[in-house]
Design a protein around this motif. Structure first.
Motif, PDB file in Angstrom:
ATOM      1  N   LEU A   1       0.990  -1.148   0.256  1.00  0.00           N
ATOM      2  CA  LEU A   1       0.010   0.040   0.073  1.00  0.00           C
ATOM      3  C   LEU A   1       0.837   1.153   0.058  1.00  0.00           C
ATOM      4  O   LEU A   1       0.233   2.285   0.006  1.00  0.00           O
ATOM      5  CB  LEU A   1      -0.737   0.093   1.393  1.00  0.00           C
ATOM      6  N   ILE A   2       2.075   0.908   0.093  1.00  0.00           N
ATOM      7  CA  ILE A   2       3.086   2.406   0.381  1.00  0.00           C
ATOM      8  C   ILE A   2       2.828   3.356  -0.895  1.00  0.00           C
ATOM      9  O   ILE A   2       3.027   4.469  -0.510  1.00  0.00           O
ATOM     10  CB  ILE A   2       4.436   1.770   0.153  1.00  0.00           C
ATOM     11  N   ASN A   3       2.347   3.101  -1.886  1.00  0.00           N
ATOM     12  CA  ASN A   3       2.135   4.201  -3.080  1.00  0.00           C
ATOM     13  C   ASN A   3       0.770   4.667  -3.049  1.00  0.00           C
ATOM     14  O   ASN A   3       0.342   5.456  -3.723  1.00  0.00           O
ATOM     15  CB  ASN A   3       2.146   3.457  -4.574  1.00  0.00           C
ATOM     16  N   ASP A   4      -0.210   4.174  -2.100  1.00  0.00           N
ATOM     17  CA  ASP A   4      -1.482   4.349  -1.670  1.00  0.00           C
ATOM     18  C   ASP A   4      -1.587   5.173  -0.744  1.00  0.00           C
ATOM     19  O   ASP A   4      -2.223   6.252  -0.517  1.00  0.00           O
ATOM     20  CB  ASP A   4      -2.386   3.240  -2.020  1.00  0.00           C
ATOM     21  N   ILE A   5      -1.234   4.711   0.571  1.00  0.00           N
ATOM     22  CA  ILE A   5      -1.496   5.344   1.742  1.00  0.00           C
ATOM     23  C   ILE A   5      -0.042   5.271   2.709  1.00  0.00           C
ATOM     24  O   ILE A   5       0.536   4.161   2.683  1.00  0.00           O
ATOM     25  CB  ILE A   5      -2.752   4.988   2.346  1.00  0.00           C
ATOM     26  N   SER A   6       0.203   6.264   3.595  1.00  0.00           N
ATOM     27  CA  SER A   6       1.331   6.098   4.278  1.00  0.00           C
ATOM     28  C   SER A   6       0.939   5.066   5.636  1.00  0.00           C
ATOM     29  O   SER A   6      -0.082   4.783   5.878  1.00  0.00           O
ATOM     30  CB  SER A   6       1.827   7.403   4.982  1.00  0.00           C
ATOM     31  N   PRO A   7       2.055   4.706   6.327  1.00  0.00           N
ATOM     32  CA  PRO A   7       1.974   3.869   7.422  1.00  0.00           C
ATOM     33  C   PRO A   7       1.048   4.518   8.438  1.00  0.00           C
ATOM     34  O   PRO A   7       0.229   4.107   9.128  1.00  0.00           O
ATOM     35  CB  PRO A   7       3.177   3.622   7.842  1.00  0.00           C
ATOM     36  N   ARG A   8       1.148   5.924   8.612  1.00  0.00           N
ATOM     37  CA  ARG A   8       0.536   6.789   9.456  1.00  0.00           C
ATOM     38  C   ARG A   8      -1.041   6.854   9.113  1.00  0.00           C
ATOM     39  O   ARG A   8      -1.860   6.754   9.998  1.00  0.00           O
ATOM     40  CB  ARG A   8       1.035   8.039   9.573  1.00  0.00           C
ATOM     41  N   GLN A   9      -1.359   6.747   7.930  1.00  0.00           N
ATOM     42  CA  GLN A   9      -2.580   7.137   7.431  1.00  0.00           C
ATOM     43  C   GLN A   9      -3.252   5.886   7.507  1.00  0.00           C
ATOM     44  O   GLN A   9      -4.712   5.683   7.993  1.00  0.00           O
ATOM     45  CB  GLN A   9      -2.738   7.418   5.982  1.00  0.00           C
TER      46      GLN A   9
END
Length: 121
Positions: A59-67
């Motif tokens: 998911l790194i290209n979609d949402i950040s770990p924080r999100q």
């Protein structure tokens, strides 16, 4: 006289926090990437919570770990709220509760979509 918590209450709070941390970090409930590219995030059926143990790297290209963590926390908070309501009501009220939960879940998902997903493009 101010509000204070007893030592026993503080110990109970700490135990609850540790229990929740263990639940969040349970390896049995890690996200899975499906063949169609979607992400499946299993829920612990005994607690009604999603795990925060592993950030799905795909998911790194979609949402950040924080999100991702923010989404999971919000879903877990909604589930906790309704878990308490569900357990403290009789069977006659449960259909009403289920409808209200679905309505609140759809509101939350729409809000998350607007706040987190749409700004990403």
């Amino acid at each position: 006289m101010g509000c204070t918590q007893s030592k026993k209450q503080l110990i109970n709070i700490k135990r609850q926090e540790e229990k929740e941390e263990h639940i969040y970090n349970n390896d049995d409930y890690n996200p899975q990437q499906l063949l169609n590219g979607d992400t499946f995030i299993p829920i612990n059926i005994s607690t009604g919570l999603y795990s925060l143990n592993k950030y799905p790297k795909w998911l790194i290209n979609d949402i950040s770990p924080r999100q991702y963590k923010e989404i999971i926390y919000k879903l877990n908070n909604l589930n906790k709220k309704y878990h308490l309501i569900w357990n403290n009501n009789n069977n006659d009220s449960k259909l009403k509760i289920r409808r209200k939960f679905k309505k609140d879940l759809n509101k939350l998902l729409s809000l998350l979509n607007i706040e987190i997903m749409e700004p990403l493009g």
